[in-house]
Design an enzyme around this catalytic site. Sequence first.
Site, PDB file in Angstrom:
ATOM      1  CG  ASP A 205     -22.219  -5.301 -16.207  1.00 31.24           C
ATOM      2  OD1 ASP A 205     -22.425  -4.427 -17.072  1.00 31.24           O
ATOM      3  OD2 ASP A 205     -21.313  -5.218 -15.359  1.00 31.24           O
ATOM      4  CG  LEU A 286     -16.790   3.650 -14.764  1.00 32.77           C
ATOM      5  CD1 LEU A 286     -15.456   4.082 -14.195  1.00 32.77           C
ATOM      6  CD2 LEU A 286     -17.418   4.819 -15.516  1.00 32.77           C
ATOM      7  NE  ARG A 287     -17.112  -5.688 -16.485  1.00 27.88           N
ATOM      8  CZ  ARG A 287     -17.586  -6.119 -15.335  1.00 27.88           C
ATOM      9  NH1 ARG A 287     -18.871  -6.196 -15.145  1.00 27.88           N
ATOM     10  NH2 ARG A 287     -16.779  -6.480 -14.372  1.00 27.88           N
ATOM     11  N   GLY A 288     -19.510  -0.468 -19.469  1.00 29.21           N
ATOM     12  CA  GLY A 288     -20.137  -0.065 -20.734  1.00 29.21           C
ATOM     13  C   GLY A 288     -19.288   0.937 -21.499  1.00 29.21           C
TER      14      GLY A 288
END
Length: 348
Positions: A205, A286-288
């Site tokens: 991720d 919220l990285r995506g």
Amino acid sequence: MDKIQNQTRPVFPFTAIVGQEEMKLALILNVIDPKIGGVMIMGDRGTGKSTTIRAIADLLPEIEVVTDDMFNSHVSDYDLMSDFTKQQIEDSVSISTHFIKVPMVDLPLGATEDRLCGTIDIEKALNEGIKTFEPGLLAKANRGILYVDEVNLLDDHLVDILLDSAASGWNTVEREGISVRHPSRFVLVGSGNPEEGELRPQLLDRFGMHAEIRTVRDPSMRVQIVEQRTKFDQDPYACIEEFKEQQNSLKSSIIFAQSKLTSVMIDYDLKVKISQICGLLDVDGLRGDIVTNRAAKAFAAYQNKDEVDIQDVKTVITLCLRHRLRKDPLDTIDSGTKVKQVVNDILG
């Protein structure tokens, strides 16, 4: 032509690489905006992963570094400058600089933490009061590309250190109460073969993008790849000369996109749609969302647009989200296909 021949070892031209568009795009976007967070390239053996990564490093314009500095320090950007150089600037010492090729650092599989992070000479520090630091690979990679082949076989602890440095842009080494920190901002590129095991989800991720590459099945394309490689092996300099114009054109596009990046806008409604897609795909954290926004802007800048449109998002979103989906052992469809389905529902 003489200048080319003086190089130590010719590198296969990036623009001569046939196919593998997904991997090439992911690398270009990370070079335009290193804050995307690197790229993980998973695929079959013998698909040109290492060749492509070396080729992008060779393509990039030279960078200006401070002479006598171990960390490729920038002469004016504080974020890319070592404490030693900052001190010199504060003391009004005149600084000399020179240009070097973008560093391309390979992390060997058997590397130790000291080899990666660098070491402090404790004996010298205690006996003579001198803080002596022996830089590691993270120092050499500052402002360049750090490539880890077979990243899925690397010790998790080292992968953690790599990802922390890539995210923060700094490396801190602490031994016996003595601490040294230096800038370490690089594009992290990992590659691996899925047959040898996946990376743990929480590490996966942390990579900005995930490119999947497959062995080319089309016979005529395979012939084209083999011929191109044979031509290069027989006369590398003629091959480099043949692609010189295309190389220069791509280099100019990348430099232009880097300068344009800050002015590219992304509409609020489009941001909402990106987050809606992430929500529907059940992406953790919220990285995506952040990476997709960044990558879409980099892609728009690369195409000389002032604003991100739906097509830009569609082009990059699978690369940004594919590796963030929760793995369901009963799932029959590939995660990339799953992303595309939801994207088509939301973006049309």
